[in-house]
Structures are given as C-alpha cells and as structure tokens.
Design an enzyme around this catalytic site. Structure first.
Site, PDB file in Angstrom:
ATOM      1  N   LYS A   1     -33.239  79.515  72.745  1.00 30.39           N
ATOM      2  CA  LYS A   1     -32.835  80.424  72.170  1.00 30.39           C
ATOM      3  C   LYS A   1     -32.470  81.807  73.562  1.00 30.39           C
ATOM      4  O   LYS A   1     -32.318  82.421  74.867  1.00 30.39           O
ATOM      5  CB  LYS A   1     -35.020  81.226  72.991  1.00 30.39           C
ATOM      6  CG  LYS A   1     -34.668  82.486  72.037  1.00 30.39           C
ATOM      7  CD  LYS A   1     -34.343  84.079  72.069  1.00 30.39           C
ATOM      8  CE  LYS A   1     -34.985  84.368  73.131  1.00 30.39           C
ATOM      9  NZ  LYS A   1     -33.873  85.261  73.183  1.00 30.39           N
TER      10      LYS A   1
ATOM     11  N   GLU B   1     -34.809  95.157  92.204  1.00 30.95           N
ATOM     12  CA  GLU B   1     -33.784  94.308  91.846  1.00 30.95           C
ATOM     13  C   GLU B   1     -32.753  95.338  91.040  1.00 30.95           C
ATOM     14  O   GLU B   1     -32.843  95.576  89.796  1.00 30.95           O
ATOM     15  CB  GLU B   1     -34.109  92.991  90.842  1.00 30.95           C
ATOM     16  CG  GLU B   1     -32.383  92.076  90.131  1.00 30.95           C
ATOM     17  CD  GLU B   1     -33.195  91.001  89.592  1.00 30.95           C
ATOM     18  OE1 GLU B   1     -33.643  90.821  88.987  1.00 30.95           O
ATOM     19  OE2 GLU B   1     -31.947  90.402  89.474  1.00 30.95           O
TER      20      GLU B   1
ATOM     21  N   SER C   1     -35.946  87.186  84.491  1.00 31.98           N
ATOM     22  CA  SER C   1     -36.503  88.354  85.277  1.00 31.98           C
ATOM     23  C   SER C   1     -37.267  88.338  85.616  1.00 31.98           C
ATOM     24  O   SER C   1     -37.921  86.885  84.767  1.00 31.98           O
ATOM     25  CB  SER C   1     -36.264  89.569  84.297  1.00 31.98           C
ATOM     26  OG  SER C   1     -36.401  90.049  83.426  1.00 31.98           O
TER      27      SER C   1
ATOM     28  N   CYS D   1     -27.403  86.540  89.219  1.00 36.30           N
ATOM     29  CA  CYS D   1     -28.641  86.429  90.212  1.00 36.30           C
ATOM     30  C   CYS D   1     -28.599  85.969  91.490  1.00 36.30           C
ATOM     31  O   CYS D   1     -29.567  85.929  92.365  1.00 36.30           O
ATOM     32  CB  CYS D   1     -29.661  85.644  89.273  1.00 36.30           C
ATOM     33  SG  CYS D   1     -28.389  83.178  89.561  1.00 36.30           S
TER      34      CYS D   1
ATOM     35  N   GLU E   1     -30.026  87.902  73.413  1.00 33.50           N
ATOM     36  CA  GLU E   1     -29.946  88.510  72.466  1.00 33.50           C
ATOM     37  C   GLU E   1     -28.490  89.062  72.374  1.00 33.50           C
ATOM     38  O   GLU E   1     -27.853  89.993  70.924  1.00 33.50           O
ATOM     39  CB  GLU E   1     -30.957  89.228  71.570  1.00 33.50           C
ATOM     40  CG  GLU E   1     -31.456  90.605  71.815  1.00 33.50           C
ATOM     41  CD  GLU E   1     -32.258  89.693  73.190  1.00 33.50           C
ATOM     42  OE1 GLU E   1     -32.588  88.971  73.617  1.00 33.50           O
ATOM     43  OE2 GLU E   1     -33.296  90.456  73.883  1.00 33.50           O
TER      44      GLU E   1
ATOM     45  N   PHE F   1     -28.341  87.529  79.719  1.00 35.14           N
ATOM     46  CA  PHE F   1     -27.659  87.675  79.420  1.00 35.14           C
ATOM     47  C   PHE F   1     -26.387  87.130  80.623  1.00 35.14           C
ATOM     48  O   PHE F   1     -25.388  87.382  80.076  1.00 35.14           O
ATOM     49  CB  PHE F   1     -27.506  89.105  78.955  1.00 35.14           C
ATOM     50  CG  PHE F   1     -27.572  89.904  80.125  1.00 35.14           C
ATOM     51  CD1 PHE F   1     -26.313  90.087  80.625  1.00 35.14           C
ATOM     52  CD2 PHE F   1     -28.220  90.897  81.205  1.00 35.14           C
ATOM     53  CE1 PHE F   1     -25.877  90.991  82.025  1.00 35.14           C
ATOM     54  CE2 PHE F   1     -28.614  91.443  81.685  1.00 35.14           C
ATOM     55  CZ  PHE F   1     -27.222  91.743  82.751  1.00 35.14           C
TER      56      PHE F   1
HETATM   57  P1  NAD Z   1     -34.302  89.331  80.953  1.00 28.71           P
HETATM   58  O1  NAD Z   1     -35.624  88.668  81.256  1.00 28.71           O
HETATM   59  O2  NAD Z   1     -34.922  90.421  80.623  1.00 28.71           O
HETATM   60  O3  NAD Z   1     -34.533  88.077  79.519  1.00 28.71           O
HETATM   61  C1  NAD Z   1     -34.551  86.617  79.662  1.00 28.71           C
HETATM   62  C2  NAD Z   1     -34.618  85.969  77.906  1.00 28.71           C
HETATM   63  O4  NAD Z   1     -35.762  86.377  78.384  1.00 28.71           O
HETATM   64  C3  NAD Z   1     -33.799  87.163  77.051  1.00 28.71           C
HETATM   65  O5  NAD Z   1     -33.541  85.736  76.426  1.00 28.71           O
HETATM   66  C4  NAD Z   1     -34.575  87.745  76.372  1.00 28.71           C
HETATM   67  O6  NAD Z   1     -34.494  87.842  74.866  1.00 28.71           O
HETATM   68  C5  NAD Z   1     -35.784  86.809  76.587  1.00 28.71           C
HETATM   69  N1  NAD Z   1     -36.531  88.422  77.054  1.00 28.71           N
HETATM   70  C6  NAD Z   1     -37.114  89.577  77.621  1.00 28.71           C
HETATM   71  N2  NAD Z   1     -38.516  90.196  77.248  1.00 28.71           N
HETATM   72  C7  NAD Z   1     -38.905  89.648  76.788  1.00 28.71           C
HETATM   73  C8  NAD Z   1     -40.664  89.991  76.976  1.00 28.71           C
HETATM   74  N3  NAD Z   1     -41.196  90.965  76.629  1.00 28.71           N
HETATM   75  N4  NAD Z   1     -41.088  88.496  76.162  1.00 28.71           N
HETATM   76  C9  NAD Z   1     -40.237  87.223  76.278  1.00 28.71           C
HETATM   77  N5  NAD Z   1     -38.886  86.795  75.751  1.00 28.71           N
HETATM   78  C10 NAD Z   1     -38.237  88.384  76.965  1.00 28.71           C
HETATM   79  O7  NAD Z   1     -33.789  89.458  81.382  1.00 28.71           O
HETATM   80  P2  NAD Z   1     -32.456  89.354  80.939  1.00 28.71           P
HETATM   81  O8  NAD Z   1     -32.000  90.715  81.627  1.00 28.71           O
HETATM   82  O9  NAD Z   1     -31.326  88.513  80.059  1.00 28.71           O
HETATM   83  O10 NAD Z   1     -31.231  88.738  82.888  1.00 28.71           O
HETATM   84  C11 NAD Z   1     -30.643  89.364  83.578  1.00 28.71           C
HETATM   85  C12 NAD Z   1     -32.098  88.516  84.897  1.00 28.71           C
HETATM   86  O11 NAD Z   1     -32.253  87.359  85.081  1.00 28.71           O
HETATM   87  C13 NAD Z   1     -32.241  89.108  86.309  1.00 28.71           C
HETATM   88  O12 NAD Z   1     -33.393  89.381  86.757  1.00 28.71           O
HETATM   89  C14 NAD Z   1     -32.009  87.716  86.615  1.00 28.71           C
HETATM   90  O13 NAD Z   1     -32.072  87.961  88.713  1.00 28.71           O
HETATM   91  C15 NAD Z   1     -32.215  87.187  86.477  1.00 28.71           C
HETATM   92  N6  NAD Z   1     -31.345  85.883  86.654  1.00 28.71           N
HETATM   93  C16 NAD Z   1     -32.210  84.675  87.398  1.00 28.71           C
HETATM   94  C17 NAD Z   1     -30.920  83.719  87.293  1.00 28.71           C
HETATM   95  C18 NAD Z   1     -31.827  82.214  88.283  1.00 28.71           C
HETATM   96  O14 NAD Z   1     -31.344  81.521  88.510  1.00 28.71           O
HETATM   97  N7  NAD Z   1     -32.418  82.549  89.174  1.00 28.71           N
HETATM   98  C19 NAD Z   1     -30.061  83.432  86.223  1.00 28.71           C
HETATM   99  C20 NAD Z   1     -29.615  84.071  85.962  1.00 28.71           C
HETATM  100  C21 NAD Z   1     -30.244  85.674  85.078  1.00 28.71           C
END
Ligand code: NAD
Length: 492
Positions: free
Chosen positions: A173, A377, A226, A281, A176, A149
C-alpha cells in the site's frame, strides 16, 4: 485525467470504491492524475489473491526464486531512466536524486539475489543419543508493506525484495501522493517472471491501512512513515496478533566538534539538510555546533546557500526540487514565523516562478529545545543550529531527543568519534558521513520513536522479520528398543 490503478493478480485493476485522491505535479502545482483509494472489499480482494498465490511461490525452488531477482535487477537497470522520471514527476525530487534513490533500492534486489545463504537453517547431529536436531526458516504467508511518499521506489524495494525472496506473498500500500512508481515496480517484477498474485499493489488511505492491520490473512506488516501513524500501525497490528515493524519519523543531529574541518562540515550539512528538499528521514535537521566552531560554521553554511539552484526536478540545472504538496510547503514555511530561533536565511524570500510547491532553503541559528523548530519533525529544507559548549552537552541533547533514527559526528579526532558511536542513543551513526543509510547487507532501523518493533528493515534483520523458524527433532531408533517412558525427555 490519468488514472492510477491497483495491481492485483498480475494486472492493472481499476478502482471500484468510487473514491480517488489527487496526484499532483509538485513542480507545476497542477493535478496530473487520480489515484484509486481502495475500499475494505478491494483490500480483501488483494489479500485473497496474495494468499492464493503464496503456497505455489513458497514451494518454488529457491534457485528459481533467485532467478526472478536476477532478472528484476537487470530490468531495474534497463528502466532506470524511465523510473527516475516517474519519481521526479510525482515526488518532485531532482533527477539525479531520483537516480540515487533507485541505486540504493537496487542494492536490496542484489541482496535478495544471494538470499539463499541466509535462508539456511542449522543442524546438530547427536544432540542426544541417536537424536538429531535441525532448524528451518519458513516464510510467513502474506506480508503487507505500507510506505511513505518520500522514497516512492526505494522503500517499497526495501520491503518487497526480502519479503518475496524469502518466499512470502506481498501486498504493497504505497503513499497515495506518488503512487505510480510502485505499480511500475510490480509490473517489472511480473516481467521478470514473478508469478501473478505474489506481488500486489493496492492504493489507498487510512481505510485501506486499517483493513490490512486487522485482516486475518495478513501475517505481518512492514510500515515506514511518520511517528504518530507508525505508533498506530504498531499498536493496532500487534493487537491483532501480527508481526509488525513500524519505522517512524526523525530529527537527525549532526554534531560538529571544534577540531572538525569547517569547509567539509559545511558542505556535508548543506548537502544532507537540503537534498531532496529535506524530505528524507535521514536528512540532517539540526547541526549541533560545539564550542567556538559555531560562528565560522554558521557563516560557512550560510555562504553556500545563495548558490543552490532550486527549480523543477526535470531541469538538469536544479539541485533541489519542490516540496510534495502545497499544504506541506505551507506547513514547513510556518516554522519561519514563530518557530523560534534566529532566522539567518529565509527560504520564503526565494521566489521560483509558477505555481509549483517550491520553498527556498532556510537556516535558523540559536535554536533550543522547547522551540517548535527544534521539537517538531519539519521534513523540509529548514536547518536548525543549536550551540552547545562541550561534547557532553551535545551528547545529552542528542540522547534526550525523543527520536533516534540517524546521527553524525564531524571531527578529526578518532577517539572522540569512537566515544560518540559508543555513547549515542541512536540506531544509525555516521562518522564524517552525514547520511549514514546502511548498505543493504546491514539493516536499516532507528531507535526510540523512530522504530516500533524489534527488527530493522532489509538486510539480515529483514530476513528475520520475513521468516519464522521451525525446529525439528528426529530419531530413527531400532523398534526393538522402544518402551513406554512417562518421564520428560532427557538429553543425557
Ligand atoms: P505518513 O505517516 O503520513 O504516511 C505513511 C503511510 O501511512 C502512507 O502510505 C499513508 O497513506 C499512510 N497513512 C497516513 N495517515 C494514516 C493514518 N492516519 N492511518 C493509517 N495510515 C495512514 O508519512 P509520509 O508523510 O508519507 O512520509 C513522511 C514521514 O515518513 C516522515 O515522518 C519521515 O521521517 C518518515 N520516514 C521514515 C523513514 C524511516 O525509515 N524511519 C523513512 C522514510 C520516511
């Protein structure tokens, strides 16, 4: 209620699963839209459309593929204001920050405009007598991107620019929570001349992700999110035989040595910890104060916080917007109660009128490993300070942390900085630069629990991820010299 639809085959497609998710305006707390959550069948439909579009796009001359990216770059600039408003409206980040996100995303499109240079193979003449060898870089087929997000335009651009420019078809994808910018990007790509079906956007949650991970026609998965989900994506996708890069979470440390300029280090810590409400991140979440720099540094950071303007992202006076959801805001705030350390500034005391998901900035001193505020985090506007005695203590702390996304060192001693960049176990390092996100012609990738897989995203590493190499060995012998020879072919 506004509906956020899929983008499949070059047009908006309403959701058909009957399942939707809420999209909020984080600045008011009100729901502003419903996003379709795809079923497995809808994911299959998007992948089938992408797979059908792939051969035509792969066979499109490189020069024509490049034309699309030049036009796309122009359209992104032309629509920058509209896109920034869309980002602010669903994510909550302030308009200037949204414009910065787009500018960094644009770099990836510029990189794609010159990608021909990196798609060249190699050629060796006379590798054996009368035998030449050359290599080709070819696209993989359908690549799926799954994005978080916090950068609803930049991270999709990280992935789709290289994937498509290398000749692949793409299924995105997006998160959401703020899904609209992705659809707009796909629409602009179509306006730039990309054939229908080459770039598709399918909204959804775990059900959609899990279908992409197992789908036989998805060749590769690029994920950012994450760490627990990144691990799941990497393990499931690779078990299904796919190429996977899965970028995870972070806990970025900014080491401040005793010789650092205190005012400059404090400015950098405040900017990098609280920009985008800490939902980056690469945000600095831990300042490591070495030796007697700690007291003046904590004072300097704390002294800057009362002036920060927290408010709606579309108010030009705001420097920091709300968090993305109410649940996330409450989770972040929970670290100020029992998270450990000594709370110097408590963001809960900063009231913003209305029901938006606001939380003021917080500073927690005397933090140590083992405390939740250090170990987790948090992904919000909470900055911890760990006090250590020496450079070696600082290095050990950073290297023992399970994450290894970004880190920074603040010093005026070039030798110390050089030593740090050599010794630190982390993928991206800033020297007096608090958020060292590499420019697009390098690549972005952390180490340890911040990246699962072998390739970083975008830049040259992204080209490696989005292509595979084929090696061709050729000879044109005189048929009169032909003979049966059961020996293994020799080069000498
Ligand atoms: P998230 O892991 O909750 O979601 C990321 C994606 O995975 C979304 O599209 C979501 O719909 C999907 N998703 C969520 N739960 C899932 C599950 N159980 N099974 C399958 N798919 C699932 O992350 P977020 O809250 O949207 O974003 C923040 C996180 O992203 C933080 O941990 C941040 O550090 C990380 N991030 C990392 C980088 C990097 O380059 N390393 C860059 C940006 C964000």
């Amino acid at each position: 209620m506004r509906q956020v639809e899929h983008w499949i085959g070059g047009k908006r497609v309403p959701g058909g699963s009957g399942r939707t998710g809420p999209v909020y305006d984080p600045a008011t707390g009100a729901q502003q839209a419903e996003v379709a959550l795809a079923s497995r069948d809808e994911v299959d439909e998007a992948v089938a459309v992408a797979a059908a579009a792939f051969p035509g796009w792969r066979d499109t001359p490189l020069s024509k593929r490049t034309d699309v990216f030049f036009r796309f770059r122009h359209l992104l600039e032309e629509h920058a204001g509209e896109l920034a408003a869309l980002l602010t409206g669903e994510h909550g980040k302030v308009r200037a920050d949204a414009a910065g996100e787009l500018a960094r995303g644009l770099e990836n499109v510029e990189f794609a405009c010159g990608i021909g240079h990196l798609l060249k193979g190699g050629h060796s003449e006379q590798a054996a007598t009368g035998v030449d060898v050359h290599s080709l870089r070819q696209p993989l087929g359908v690549i799926a991107g799954i994005t978080p997000f916090n950068f609803p335009a930049m991270v999709p651009l990280w992935m789709l620019a290289n994937a498509i420019a290398c000749g692949n078809a793409f299924v995105l994808k997006p998160s959401e929570k703020d899904p609209s910018p992705s659809v707009r990007l796909a629409e602009l790509l179509t306006a730039a001349g990309l054939p229908d079906g080459v770039c598709n956007v399918v909204h959804g949650d775990r059900e959609a992700v899990d279908r992409l991970l197992e789908h036989p026609d998805v060749a590769a998965i690029s994920f950012v999110g994450s760490t627990p989900v990144a691990r799941h994506v990497y393990e499931t996708g690779t078990a299904a035989g796919k190429r996977v890069q899965a970028l995870g979470g972070a806990k970025n440390h900014m080491v401040v040595l005793p010789d650092a300029d205190i005012a400059m280090a404090a400015d950098a810590a405040v900017s990098a910890a609280y920009g985008s409400a800490g939902e980056r991140c690469m945000a600095v979440s831990v300042v490591v104060a070495v030796g007697d720099v700690a007291d003046p540094l904590v004072d300097a950071i704390a002294g800057r916080l009362p002036a920060l303007q927290v408010g709606p992202g579309d108010d030009p006076a705001s420097e920091m917007g709300p968090l993305v959801t109410r649940e996330h805001r409450d989770r972040v705030a929970s670290y100020l109660e029992g998270g450990g350390g000594r709370v110097v500034v408590d963001g809960r005391e900063h009231e913003v009128p209305g029901d938006g998901f606001f939380l003021g900035v917080s500073l927690v001193d005397d933090v140590e490993p083992g405390m939740p505020v250090y170990d987790d985090e948090i992904f919000g506007p909470v900055l911890s300070v760990v006090r250590v005695a020496t450079y070696e203590d600082a290095l050990r702390l950073v290297n023992e942390n399970p994450y290894g996304n970004g880190t920074a060192i603040f010093t005026r001693d070039g030798g110390a900085a050089r030593r740090y960049q050599h010794e630190v176990v982390c993928g991206m390092v800033g020297v007096n630069v608090p958020i060292p996100v590499p420019v697009a012609y390098y690549s972005f990738g952390g180490w340890k629990a911040s990246l699962f897989g072998d390739t970083a995203v975008y830049g040259p590493s992204g080209v490696d991820f989005c292509t595979r190499t084929k090696v061709v060995t050729t000879r044109w012998p005189d048929p009169s010299t032909s003979a049966v020879d059961l020996g293994f072919p020799r080069t000498r």
